[in-house]
Design a protein around this motif. Structure first.
Motif, PDB file in Angstrom:
ATOM      1  N   GLN A 266      56.703   5.215  20.295  1.00 15.82           N
ATOM      2  CA  GLN A 266      56.558   6.247  19.557  1.00 15.82           C
ATOM      3  C   GLN A 266      56.383   5.993  18.213  1.00 15.82           C
ATOM      4  OE1 GLN A 266      59.332   9.521  19.597  1.00 15.82           O
ATOM      5  NE2 GLN A 266      57.617  10.969  20.062  1.00 15.82           N
TER       6      GLN A 266
ATOM      7  N   ILE B 121      55.252  36.113  16.399  1.00 12.19           N
ATOM      8  CA  ILE B 121      54.627  35.168  17.229  1.00 12.19           C
ATOM      9  C   ILE B 121      55.984  34.902  17.955  1.00 12.19           C
ATOM     10  CG2 ILE B 121      53.797  32.980  17.592  1.00 12.19           C
ATOM     11  CD1 ILE B 121      52.376  33.162  14.811  1.00 12.19           C
TER      12      ILE B 121
ATOM     13  N   MET C 114      57.021  32.225  20.563  1.00 16.21           N
ATOM     14  CA  MET C 114      56.900  30.982  21.057  1.00 16.21           C
ATOM     15  C   MET C 114      58.236  30.584  21.537  1.00 16.21           C
ATOM     16  SD  MET C 114      53.222  29.139  20.805  1.00 16.21           S
ATOM     17  CE  MET C 114      51.711  29.780  19.669  1.00 16.21           C
ATOM     18  N   SER C 115      58.941  30.099  20.484  1.00 15.50           N
ATOM     19  CA  SER C 115      60.235  29.248  20.722  1.00 15.50           C
ATOM     20  C   SER C 115      61.273  30.164  21.319  1.00 15.50           C
ATOM     21  CB  SER C 115      60.796  29.083  19.397  1.00 15.50           C
ATOM     22  OG  SER C 115      59.720  28.302  18.557  1.00 15.50           O
TER      23      SER C 115
ATOM     24  N   GLY D  88      61.729  24.345  22.072  1.00 20.35           N
ATOM     25  CA  GLY D  88      60.830  24.521  20.621  1.00 20.35           C
ATOM     26  C   GLY D  88      59.758  23.669  20.592  1.00 20.35           C
ATOM     27  N   SER D  89      60.008  22.514  20.319  1.00 23.02           N
ATOM     28  CA  SER D  89      58.884  21.347  20.180  1.00 23.02           C
ATOM     29  C   SER D  89      58.473  21.348  21.777  1.00 23.02           C
ATOM     30  CB  SER D  89      59.556  20.074  19.668  1.00 23.02           C
ATOM     31  OG  SER D  89      59.892  19.896  18.580  1.00 23.02           O
TER      32      SER D  89
ATOM     33  N   TRP E 111      63.923  32.292  16.802  1.00 22.99           N
ATOM     34  CA  TRP E 111      63.164  32.151  15.426  1.00 22.99           C
ATOM     35  C   TRP E 111      62.021  32.571  15.203  1.00 22.99           C
ATOM     36  CZ3 TRP E 111      67.540  29.858  14.718  1.00 22.99           C
ATOM     37  CH2 TRP E 111      67.824  28.937  15.594  1.00 22.99           C
TER      38      TRP E 111
ATOM     39  N   THR F 145      59.982  34.726  13.232  1.00 25.73           N
ATOM     40  CA  THR F 145      59.776  35.322  11.902  1.00 25.73           C
ATOM     41  C   THR F 145      59.128  36.773  12.130  1.00 25.73           C
ATOM     42  OG1 THR F 145      59.154  33.040  11.219  1.00 25.73           O
ATOM     43  CG2 THR F 145      58.214  34.825   9.680  1.00 25.73           C
TER      44      THR F 145
ATOM     45  N   THR G  77      56.926  20.526  14.314  1.00 26.97           N
ATOM     46  CA  THR G  77      57.510  19.513  13.548  1.00 26.97           C
ATOM     47  C   THR G  77      56.635  18.257  13.100  1.00 26.97           C
ATOM     48  OG1 THR G  77      58.595  18.032  15.273  1.00 26.97           O
ATOM     49  CG2 THR G  77      59.912  19.912  14.493  1.00 26.97           C
TER      50      THR G  77
ATOM     51  N   GLU H 218      57.252  15.347  13.595  1.00 29.48           N
ATOM     52  CA  GLU H 218      57.259  14.250  14.787  1.00 29.48           C
ATOM     53  C   GLU H 218      56.098  14.778  15.674  1.00 29.48           C
ATOM     54  OE1 GLU H 218      59.809  15.405  13.314  1.00 29.48           O
ATOM     55  OE2 GLU H 218      61.006  13.596  12.636  1.00 29.48           O
TER      56      GLU H 218
HETATM   57  C1  LIG Z   1      61.391  29.342   9.206  1.00 30.23           C
HETATM   58  C2  LIG Z   1      61.145  29.106  10.614  1.00 30.23           C
HETATM   59  C3  LIG Z   1      60.215  30.061  11.097  1.00 30.23           C
HETATM   60  C4  LIG Z   1      59.640  29.890  12.530  1.00 30.23           C
HETATM   61  N1  LIG Z   1      59.053  30.884  12.946  1.00 30.23           N
HETATM   62  C5  LIG Z   1      58.854  31.072  14.434  1.00 30.23           C
HETATM   63  C6  LIG Z   1      58.210  32.052  14.806  1.00 30.23           C
HETATM   64  O1  LIG Z   1      57.782  32.937  14.118  1.00 30.23           O
HETATM   65  N2  LIG Z   1      57.811  32.023  16.269  1.00 30.23           N
HETATM   66  C7  LIG Z   1      58.159  30.984  16.934  1.00 30.23           C
HETATM   67  O2  LIG Z   1      58.066  30.988  17.997  1.00 30.23           O
HETATM   68  N3  LIG Z   1      58.865  29.892  16.250  1.00 30.23           N
HETATM   69  C8  LIG Z   1      59.221  29.792  15.161  1.00 30.23           C
HETATM   70  N4  LIG Z   1      60.008  28.791  14.440  1.00 30.23           N
HETATM   71  C9  LIG Z   1      60.404  27.746  15.423  1.00 30.23           C
HETATM   72  C10 LIG Z   1      59.664  26.480  15.313  1.00 30.23           C
HETATM   73  O3  LIG Z   1      58.246  26.327  15.870  1.00 30.23           O
HETATM   74  C11 LIG Z   1      60.632  25.443  16.012  1.00 30.23           C
HETATM   75  O4  LIG Z   1      61.694  25.427  15.361  1.00 30.23           O
HETATM   76  C12 LIG Z   1      59.948  24.054  16.041  1.00 30.23           C
HETATM   77  O5  LIG Z   1      58.561  24.162  17.057  1.00 30.23           O
HETATM   78  C13 LIG Z   1      60.781  22.963  16.589  1.00 30.23           C
HETATM   79  O6  LIG Z   1      61.563  23.341  17.484  1.00 30.23           O
HETATM   80  P1  LIG Z   1      63.392  23.377  17.535  1.00 30.23           P
HETATM   81  O7  LIG Z   1      63.825  23.963  16.539  1.00 30.23           O
HETATM   82  O8  LIG Z   1      63.691  23.720  18.988  1.00 30.23           O
HETATM   83  O9  LIG Z   1      63.665  21.783  17.299  1.00 30.23           O
HETATM   84  P2  LIG Z   1      63.700  20.876  18.561  1.00 30.23           P
HETATM   85  O10 LIG Z   1      62.698  20.860  19.471  1.00 30.23           O
HETATM   86  O11 LIG Z   1      64.856  20.933  19.152  1.00 30.23           O
HETATM   87  O12 LIG Z   1      63.761  19.203  17.778  1.00 30.23           O
HETATM   88  C14 LIG Z   1      64.843  18.853  17.098  1.00 30.23           C
HETATM   89  C15 LIG Z   1      64.109  17.467  16.343  1.00 30.23           C
HETATM   90  O13 LIG Z   1      63.882  16.575  17.432  1.00 30.23           O
HETATM   91  C16 LIG Z   1      62.495  16.321  17.373  1.00 30.23           C
HETATM   92  N5  LIG Z   1      61.807  15.855  18.678  1.00 30.23           N
HETATM   93  C17 LIG Z   1      61.496  16.846  19.532  1.00 30.23           C
HETATM   94  N6  LIG Z   1      60.682  16.536  20.570  1.00 30.23           N
HETATM   95  C18 LIG Z   1      60.157  15.531  20.198  1.00 30.23           C
HETATM   96  C19 LIG Z   1      59.470  14.173  20.680  1.00 30.23           C
HETATM   97  N7  LIG Z   1      58.754  14.558  21.751  1.00 30.23           N
HETATM   98  N8  LIG Z   1      59.186  13.176  19.925  1.00 30.23           N
HETATM   99  C20 LIG Z   1      59.839  13.048  18.721  1.00 30.23           C
HETATM  100  N9  LIG Z   1      60.595  13.846  18.119  1.00 30.23           N
HETATM  101  C21 LIG Z   1      61.181  14.886  18.961  1.00 30.23           C
HETATM  102  C22 LIG Z   1      61.949  17.325  16.392  1.00 30.23           C
HETATM  103  O14 LIG Z   1      60.841  16.871  15.779  1.00 30.23           O
HETATM  104  C23 LIG Z   1      62.815  17.483  15.582  1.00 30.23           C
HETATM  105  O15 LIG Z   1      63.035  16.648  14.477  1.00 30.23           O
HETATM  106  C24 LIG Z   1      60.212  28.900  13.062  1.00 30.23           C
HETATM  107  C25 LIG Z   1      60.914  27.763  12.607  1.00 30.23           C
HETATM  108  C26 LIG Z   1      61.402  27.902  11.127  1.00 30.23           C
HETATM  109  C27 LIG Z   1      62.237  26.915  10.637  1.00 30.23           C
END
Ligand SMILES: Cc1cc2nc3c(=O)[nH]c(=O)nc-3n(C[C@H](O)[C@H](O)[C@H](O)COP(=O)(O)OP(=O)(O)OC[C@H]3O[C@@H](n4cnc5c(N)ncnc54)[C@H](O)[C@@H]3O)c2cc1C
Lengths: 350, 386
Positions: free
Chosen positions: A233, B132, B134-135, B140-141, B165, B167, B371, B373
């Motif tokens: 990665q 939206i 999704m999360s 999340g990711s 999360w 919005t 993200t 990543e």
């Molecule tokens: C201001 C804001 C508004 C948002 N609005 C919405 C919304 O309206 N609707 C909605 O559904 N979501 C929303 N989100 C959520 C957003 O889509 C998620 O925060 C994002 O997808 C990351 O998921 P997580 O926060 O669970 O982090 P995690 O998935 O837990 O990730 C934590 C860290 O691990 C890394 N990571 C995870 N998996 C991998 C991988 N396979 N390889 C490398 N690195 C990895 C990530 O890149 C990150 O750095 C919002 C987020 C923010 C900050």
């Protein structure tokens, strides 16, 4: 390789592929590939792309000429194609016919000025002139004139660029030009610098395209810890960043080339295009070359490997026709002078 | 080579320049009327209902959609111009932006006709707000780890679980969400999620606000307890949301909103530095402007490709990656450059206040919408590495 847009670029692509294959060149320490390559470029009219037919050139459009420079950048070889094209372009502005053979342009350093003496001769010193030792002629801007200079009439101190290409200091001591003409409005030292900066931007973007493709390819071949390194990665993310820098360079350079192709006078918006291209492409060269070398490991650090042709050249091209620092200061002054409320309208002007 | 990246130098056509003038004039009137302060990114009234209606009246919502749904059948590039002018002016777009960018296009593609006829015109009039879903707390990711369930019942589905999360959920009329309708299969862990249109007034939905480090409140937790969604609110294919959700993202990724969120700090810096900058300031500003110009040219180029019906997935991801990293670093670079600005600059207090806000905003920029990543993983796939 990226698909090319037109027949002129395709011709250039074919010539470089046939006569300047990177591996062959690398093993040819005598440089015996250079003459046939140059001959093919000249015979196909590429070297005088921007010279209209009535000035003995091939009358190619600006846009097609720019795409030739992208191809030359992707090939990353030491041949004064961009310089000869620039010289032909400059001479054509003064309706001076282009002679055959390799040419270059001066000044290419933002601090140098050439002066036209009362008796019609030209004096001054121009540093960092690419390929001056190889060129038969030098097209120069002196005061408000454009002139064609026979290189043998100048004293030339040899220098080398970061990539080992000639980058020389040319001394003109009351040199009588072969031809001279008054420069049309808008064509001055700054215009030559901008065109040169744009040419280098396209070449840098081209070199980055090759860095990206050979790095991606290498990562799919090299095995470590029983895996192709492309499966790690961290390596993937580095290559994604390289793709990002390459994209930025391509977008900035092709946008500026497109803007210049429409033949508009050099106004603030056109200045932004060219200056931004040189700044952003130079930044991309720095970041991109670092990643390309990282992905290749030690092998890429050897003289044997082809990588340095592209990385060192892209880094070297940053210095010609104004470095990114120079253009950033100029652009910053322009923006400050226009004022805060004019910044967005300037950026959004196209 | 594996991937030929393309960034054609798309130019905005003349109709865009005319439109830009109209948008600027409209925004100037709104500013004069006190609707919002363009020098203030900290918008308490970012969900301004009346403003939303007036933008709808102007014909600037659903711009690319068919006329029969209240749309205006204009180009992506025209929409692009409206978006960037609104962003740069710090206009209060929160109430309509998600619906216009994302939810509307999803409904257009997947909703039954009577729902399109009902909802799309209201989006175009700026009357309704979308969120939206999704999360989830453990998804999340890794979107495909989503667990919130939609269980089949008479005439519809019962939803149980939570989204996070989300919005604008606290002001939204609707949410487009993905829920689990069956377990993932061995061959395909993406299988089993379905997309739904959720009316936020449905009994059994509770929205719990979550405060952000900026002191603002934008996102929420949304809890579902036996919330009923009728059958005709299912969008597209059952168990097939993964295909739908991933193509939706190309639109979300490459727009001007992906590099302009902290732009205001750059304007204020130029104002503070004044017309005769020293070399250090000039160079710093010049570099930032060159980077901004390049980002925008990349972004316009992707908009042009979308307009031409292409699917520039890799290019769009690259624009979001570079754009969000840039807007995240911008306030920090501005802060460095502002270090020697004369304390007497007329806007010094404003600049300081804006910087504080932008620096606090910055961490989220590379997280929201996927993200860095994860984006780089998508780019790597596009390069043929996986
Ligand atoms: C201001 C804001 C508004 C948002 N609005 C919405 C919304 O309206 N609707 C909605 O559904 N979501 C929303 N989100 C959520 C957003 O889509 C998620 O925060 C994002 O997808 C990351 O998921 P997580 O926060 O669970 O982090 P995690 O998935 O837990 O990730 C934590 C860290 O691990 C890394 N990571 C995870 N998996 C991998 C991988 N396979 N390889 C490398 N690195 C990895 C990530 O890149 C990150 O750095 C919002 C987020 C923010 C900050």
């Amino acid at each position: 390789m990226t698909e090319t847009d037109n027949i002129v670029a395709e011709t250039a692509e074919r010539i470089f592929a046939d006569l300047a294959d990177a591996q062959t060149i690398n093993h040819d320490k005598q440089g015996s590939w250079k003459a046939p390559l140059w001959q093919a470029l000249a015979e196909n009219g590429l070297a005088l792309s921007w010279v209209p037919e009535d000035c003995d050139g091939s009358g190619t459009s600006m846009a097609e000429g720019f795409s030739v420079l992208s191809v030359a950048g992707r090939a990353g070889v030491s041949v004064p194609l961009a310089e000869t094209m620039l010289a032909g372009w400059l001479l054509a502005q003064g309706k001076i016919k282009s002679p055959a053979g390799m040419m270059t342009v001066a000044p290419a350093n933002t601090r140098d000025r050439l002066t036209l003496n009362g008796d019609g001769t030209i004096s001054g010193r121009a540093r960092g002139i690419p390929f001056a030792r190889e060129a038969k002629h030098i097209a120069v801007v002196a005061g408000s004139s454009i002139a064609l200079i026979d290189a043998s009439a100048c004293k030339i101190d040899a220098g080398l660029s970061l990539a080992g290409d000639h980058s020389d200091t040319v001394h003109l001591d009351k040199v009588k030009p072969t031809a001279i003409a008054k420069a049309p409005a808008g064509i001055d030292e700054k215009a030559l610098l901008l065109m040169g900066a744009l040419a280098r931007s396209l070449q840098i973007a081209g070199a980055l395209e090759t860095m990206l493709s050979i790095s991606v390819q290498y990562s799919g071949e090299r095995v470590a810890f029983e895996k192709k390194i492309s499966k790690f990665q961290a390596v993937q993310h580095n290559l994604a960043k390289l793709a990002g820098e390459t994209s930025a360079a391509l977008a900035a350079a092709s946008s500026a080339a497109d803007a210049f192709s429409h033949g508009a006078p050099i106004d603030d918006a056109l200045f932004l295009e060219a200056a931004a291209a040189k700044i952003r492409c130079s930044e991309a060269a720095e970041k991109g070359a670092a990643i390309a070398h990282q992905v290749h490991g030690a092998i890429g650090f050897t003289q044997e490997h082809i990588l340095h042709r592209y990385t060192l050249r892209a880094l070297a091209w940053r210095d010609d026709f104004g470095s990114e620092s120079y253009w950033a200061v100029e652009l910053g002054k322009l923006v400050a002078n226009l004022g805060a409320d004019e910044l967005w309208p300037l950026v959004a002007s196209r | 080579m594996t991937a030929a990246l393309r960034f054609d130098p798309i130019r905005l056509p003349p109709e865009c320049e005319q439109l830009r003038k109209e948008v600027r004039a409209f925004l100037a009137d709104e500013i004069a009327a006190g609707t919002f302060d363009p020098h203030r990114p900290v918008q308490e009234d970012a969900d301004n209902r009346e403003f939303s209606r007036r933008v709808g009246e102007k014909g600037w919502l659903g711009m690319t959609w068919p006329k029969k749904y209240g749309g205006h059948e204009r180009s992506f590039l025209e929409r692009y111009v409206v978006t960037e002018e609104m962003r740069v002016a710090n206009a209060p777009v929160r109430r309509f932006f998600v619906a216009d960018r994302q939810s509307g296009p999803v409904l257009l593609k997947y909703a039954p006709e009577h729902i399109k006829m009902d909802i799309l015109p209201r989006i175009c009039r700026g009357e309704i707000c979308f969120s939206i879903g999704m999360s989830e707390p453990n998804s999340g990711s890794d979107l495909f780890a989503a667990k919130t369930k939609a269980t089949k019942t008479d005439g519809g589905f019962l939803i149980n679980g939570s989204k996070i999360w989300t919005t604008s959920a606290h002001i939204a009329d609707y949410m487009i969400a993905i829920f689990r309708t069956s377990p993932p299969t061995k061959e395909n862990r993406r299988h089993g999620l379905t997309q739904f249109l959720v009316n936020m007034k449905t009994p059994g939905i509770k929205v719990n606000p979550i405060d952000q480090i900026t002191g603002q409140q934008e996102f929420n937790e949304v809890v579902f307890t036996d919330a009923f969604i009728p059958d005709d609110h299912m969008l597209g294919e059952i168990d097939g949301a993964w295909k739908q959700a991933t193509s939706e993202l190309a639109y979300e990724r490459s727009g001007p909103e992906r590099f302009l969120e902290t732009y205001y700090t750059l304007t204020e810096l130029v104002r503070a530095v004044g017309p005769e900058p020293d070399t250090r300031s000039a160079e710093g500003i010049g570099r930032l402007v060159a980077q901004l110009h390049t980002m925008r040219r990349m972004s316009v180029s992707v908009a042009g490709m979308l307009q031409a019906g292409k699917e520039p997935v890799v290019e769009a991801s690259i624009v979001k990656d570079i754009g969000t990293v840039w807007e995240q670093q911008l306030p920090h670079r501005v802060r460095e450059l502002a270090a020697f600005v004369d304390d007497n600059a007329s806007n010094h207090a404003t600049l300081d206040e804006m910087l504080d806000f932008a620096i606090k905003t910055a961490p989220k920029l590379t997280i929201q919408g996927g993200t860095t990543e994860v984006l780089r993983g998508i780019i790597a796939r596009g390069l043929g590495l996986r």
